[in-house]
Structures are given as structure tokens and as C-alpha cells.
Scaffold this active site. Structure first.
Site, PDB file in Angstrom:
ATOM      1  N   LYS A 131      47.815  43.927  50.009  1.00 55.75           N
ATOM      2  CA  LYS A 131      46.866  43.680  50.813  1.00 55.75           C
ATOM      3  C   LYS A 131      47.944  44.491  52.036  1.00 55.75           C
ATOM      4  CE  LYS A 131      44.376  39.456  50.534  1.00 55.75           C
ATOM      5  NZ  LYS A 131      45.090  39.086  48.968  1.00 55.75           N
TER       6      LYS A 131
HETATM    7  C1  LIG Z   1      44.166  38.345  48.369  1.00 57.38           C
HETATM    8  C2  LIG Z   1      44.266  38.497  46.505  1.00 57.38           C
HETATM    9  C3  LIG Z   1      43.840  38.720  45.711  1.00 57.38           C
HETATM   10  C4  LIG Z   1      42.414  38.943  45.465  1.00 57.38           C
HETATM   11  O1  LIG Z   1      42.170  39.899  46.144  1.00 57.38           O
HETATM   12  P1  LIG Z   1      40.653  40.152  46.825  1.00 57.38           P
HETATM   13  O2  LIG Z   1      40.555  41.643  47.109  1.00 57.38           O
HETATM   14  O3  LIG Z   1      39.870  38.800  47.903  1.00 57.38           O
HETATM   15  O4  LIG Z   1      39.453  39.144  45.662  1.00 57.38           O
HETATM   16  C5  LIG Z   1      44.502  38.734  44.575  1.00 57.38           C
HETATM   17  N1  LIG Z   1      45.619  38.385  44.868  1.00 57.38           N
HETATM   18  C6  LIG Z   1      46.027  38.431  45.360  1.00 57.38           C
HETATM   19  C7  LIG Z   1      47.210  38.486  45.396  1.00 57.38           C
HETATM   20  C8  LIG Z   1      46.364  37.909  47.316  1.00 57.38           C
HETATM   21  O5  LIG Z   1      46.797  38.034  47.608  1.00 57.38           O
END
Ligand SMILES: *Cc1c(COP(=O)(O)O)cnc(C)c1O
Length: 432
Positions: A107
Site C-alpha cells: 500500500k
Molecule cells: C490491503 C492488503 C491486501 C488486499 O489488497 P486489496 O487491494 O484490498 O485487494 C493484501 N495484502 C496486504 C498485506 C494488504 O495490506
């Protein structure tokens, strides 16, 4: 470039409006009006380009009508300050490590891009811009760290009390300054619902400038397509059969992969890999899409019962469910399977986090059907972020990276909140 709402193609707004609003006024998600495509020849050149060079080209194609070349370069440089190495774990099984950023989860890409772009778009407005973020863990830390000290912006984070790991919590509740944390008596879906309702509340929007930095925001969502191009560029063999397995919660990450494909990236298959929160895999096997209450699991950043980016996926397939189901395979896995995957891959010499483990499992399952594919699974978080779970699975101590250890020392600072909209509204109304 204009952006339209997934619920109404006639509702079109500018980039600035799409980014500052986050969610369309009719509750839809914004999409770029046209998706630029790259010629096949460019795909062959990709391996000679650096991550940033790929970034300039891709972001340039999408944003050049709204931003100057210098701004595009600044955005990309600010976002791609760390690498995303592709590591071969087994033959034809690659891990795309997306956790080398400041908060050790993928993210960071979207959050850093979003913070920079929002900073450019709010300009010199006298009124503070408030960013509302619901988080199941990793979004909060990535957004908070991305926006820390950004002038004119205050971040308000809502997270479910007791449902995020201690380390995750420390990564956003210890920052202070322009970061406010609300500890909500409820689950992630409650937090998400509160945020959504606030955006639709006329009174609040009259008084405050509210925006979102969740993956529904185009500024969070779009930059995630960059590492799909980059991963492809680093694959030793460019075969026709390449599959990406994406551990998914709100499905922004997977939707960004499909966006890359629409821009010309030659990927024939995707895997939507989830934990027991399996509404999308269920849909992909032929049922209706039906939101469910979220179920707590070891891969808690994916504990989402009503994935917010689902309309974006449908939109990218132009509503053609058959095409959607052909190109995206959906698999879900239990906590026990997640632990087993962490154990077996650890024996191969590689440490997975619980989310990457789901991506790995999805890929392995797909390869059982067609072993001629080269597969890439997205390793979305550093295993150290889920220290307790990982150490228990592999029966070894993990060495925590320096930048994670720093957060542990900070003091938690939060405001308690019930899950009712009234109390949230009251809190927001008291802000100036
Ligand atoms: C947010 C997150 C996900 C999921 O990603 P999306 O884009 O919401 O599907 C998967 N793994 C981790 C570690 C995350 O922080």
C-alpha cells in the site's frame, strides 16, 4: 482526462474532482474515460527500462493531459523510492516483493502517489483537506506515513478495535501531528460504512473538505498498475502464458493488474486469491455477487466481506461476466492452509507472510490445471509485519527490519468511537 462513475457513465469529472472527492456523488467509483494503450513493441523494450522509467511512461500516458512532465516525474520519483524485486521461489513460481517501502506493505505505492498528487491538486486552498480512511491494518499505516507532515491535509483513520496486529496499530497510532486515529467498536466493514456515509452526508460536506485515500480513490488505485509492468519486464522469459496471483481484500490491487492488461500488458490470466472472505471466488465460480459479513482470519488485511473495488472489476470487463470468469480464476483458502503454505515454502528457503501465502496457494492451485504457465504471486507485506503468526508457523524467530522496529517504541494515541454514524458525525462536526 475525465473520470466517470461506474454507476453512471454520463457523470464525468476532472482529475482534481475525482481525487478530492474519492467516491463519486452517486456512490460509484471513478474510472478514466479512456484507457491509453501501448504498442506491442514497447512491451519488448520494457526489460531495458528502470522501474522509474516505466513509471514515467505509464503515468505519463494516463496523466499528461492534467500534469506537466515535471510533475509526472516528481510524482513517480516520490512513489518509487524503493524496489519491487522479483524472486524465484520455485521453478516458474515468482514472488513479487512489494514490501520494501516505509511501512512494509504494497500500500506504500498507492499511498505515496496519492499523498503527492493530492498535495499538488489541493494547491494553496486556505481550508484544510480531511482525508477519511477506514483500515483493516495496512492502509492506515501506509496512508498515515504517506501524508505525515503534508501541509493543509489532516488524516482521520478509523480502524476496528482489537482487530489489527499490535505492530500495524503502532504504525499509525504513534505518529501524531496531522494524523488522528479513531478506534472503532466494531469490525472493518463498520469503519468502511462510516466513511462512506460521511462522504454522502450533505451537512458534513458543506462544512468540511472531505476526501478519501482508500483504494477506491483513483490516486491510490491507478499507480498500483506500475509494478505489474515492472514484474513483467523482469521475468527472464516472456512467454504467452503468464499468470498473476493477487491476494485480495478490497480488490484494488487486482483491478490495477487488469488495468495494466488493458493498457497492453500481455497477461492472459489473473487469480483472485482470498481467505475465507470468499465473495469474489464464489462469484467467479458462477454464483451471484453477494456481500457477506467479514470473517476474521490470519490474513487480516484481506478480511473484507464487501469488496469496494468489485464494481471496478465489472467495469473493466464491460459487464461481460463470462469474459471476467475466463480471465480471472478465484480460489479461497483456510487459515490452516495458509499456515501449511508458510511452513512448506519456509523449507524451500523463503519466508511468506500470511497474505503472500494466500497468493502462493492460489498460484499453485492454478498451476495444477496448467503447468505451462509462469506465475507471479504478489507478496503484499513483509513477514515481520505479522510476526506472531509467522513465527508460530515456522517455529523460528524473525529478524525485524530496522524501520519496523522503530514504530514499536512509539506511544499509542487514539480516540474511542462507537460504530454509530451519529457519534462519528458529532466528532467530525466539532472540527474546524
Ligand atoms: C490491503 C492488503 C491486501 C488486499 O489488497 P486489496 O487491494 O484490498 O485487494 C493484501 N495484502 C496486504 C498485506 C494488504 O495490506
Amino acid at each position: 482526462m475525465q473520470y466517470y462513475s461506474t454507476t453512471n457513465r454520463e457523470l464525468k469529472v476532472s482529475l482534481q474532482e475525482a481525487v478530492l472527492k474519492g467516491l463519486a456523488p452517486d456512490n460509484g467509483l471513478f474510472m478514466p474515460l479512456t484507457i491509453p494503450t501501448f504498442p506491442e513493441a514497447w512491451m519488448e523494450e520494457l526489460s531495458n527500462l528502470s522501474f522509474r522509467e516505466i513509471g514515467y511512461r505509464v503515468i505519463g500516458a494516463l496523466f499528461s493531459s492534467d500534469l506537466t512532465d515535471a510533475q509526472i516525474q516528481e510524482l513517480v520519483d516520490h512513489t518509487l523510492t524503493f524496489d519491487a524485486p522479483l524472486v524465484e521461489v520455485e521453478q516458474n513460481v515468482f514472488s513479487l516483493e512489494l514490501f520494501h517501502g516505509p511501512t512494509l506493505a504494497f500500500k506504500d505505492f498507492g499511498a505515496r502517489f496519492c499523498a503527492k498528487l493530492l498535495g499538488m491538486l489541493v494547491g494553496t486552498s486556505a481550508k484544510k483537506t480531511r482525508i477519511l480512511v477506514a483500515t483493516s491494518g495496512d492502509t492506515g499505516s501506509a496512508v498515515a506515513n504517506g501524508f505525515l507532515n503534508v501541509a493543509g491535509v489532516e488524516v482521520i483513520i478509523l480502524y476496528p478495535k482489537g482487530k489489527v496486529s499490535l505492530l500495524q496499530e503502532k504504525q499509525f497510532t504513534t505518529l501524531g501531528k496531522n494524523i488522528i486515529c479513531l478506534e472503532v467498536e466494531g469490525v472493518f466493514d463498520d469503519c468502511q460504512a462510516l466513511v462512506k456515509q460521511a462522504f454522502l452526508d450533505p451537512e458534513l460536506n458543506e462544512k468540511l473538505i472531505l476526501t478519501s485515500a482508500n483504494s477506491i480513490n483513483v490516486a491510490r488505485w491507478i499507480p498500483q498498475c506500475l509494478y505489474y509492468f515492472y514484474a513483467y519486464s523482469r521475468l527472464p522469459k516472456k512467454t504467452e502464458k503468464i499468470v498473476f496471483s493477487v491476494p485480495s481484500g478490497n480488490f484494488g490491487n487486482l483491478a490495477a493488474g487488469i488495468l495494466a492488461q488493458r493498457m497492453g500488458l500481455p497477461i492472459s490470466q489473473f487469480i483472485a486469491a482470498t481467505n475465507e472472505n470468499k465473495v469474489v471466488p464464489t462469484f467467479l465460480t458462477g454464483s451471484y455477487f453477494e456481500a457477506k459479513p467479514s470473517i476474521p482470519t490470519l490474513s487480516n488485511a484481506m478480511d473484507v466481506g464487501n469488496p469496494s473495488n468489485f464494481p471496478r472489476l465489472v467495469n473493466l470487463f464491460e459487464g461481460d461476466e463470462e469474459k471476467f470468469r475466463n480471465q480471472v480464476k478465484g480460489y479461497f483458502f483456510s487459515d490452516a492452509q495458509t499456515v501449511q503454505a508458510m511452513q512448506s515454502v519456509y523449507r524451500l528457503g523463503y519466508t511468506l507472510d500470511p497474505h503472500g501465502a494466500i497468493g502462493y496457494l492460489g498460484l499453485k492451485k492454478f498451476l495444477e490445471i496448467d503447468k505451462d504457465y509462469q506465475g507471479i504471486f504478489l507478496e503484499t507485506a513483509h513477514p515481520g509485519k505479522f510476526q506472531e503468526v509467522v513465527e508460530k508457523a515456522i517455529s523460528e524467530k524473525l529478524k525485524l527490519p530496522e524501520r519496523l522496529a522503530i514504530f514499536q517504541k512509539g506511544e499509542k494515541n487514539t480516540i474511542p468511537l462507537t460504530a454509530s454514524f451519529e457519534s462519528f458525525k458529532q466528532f467530525l462536526s466539532a472540527l474546524d
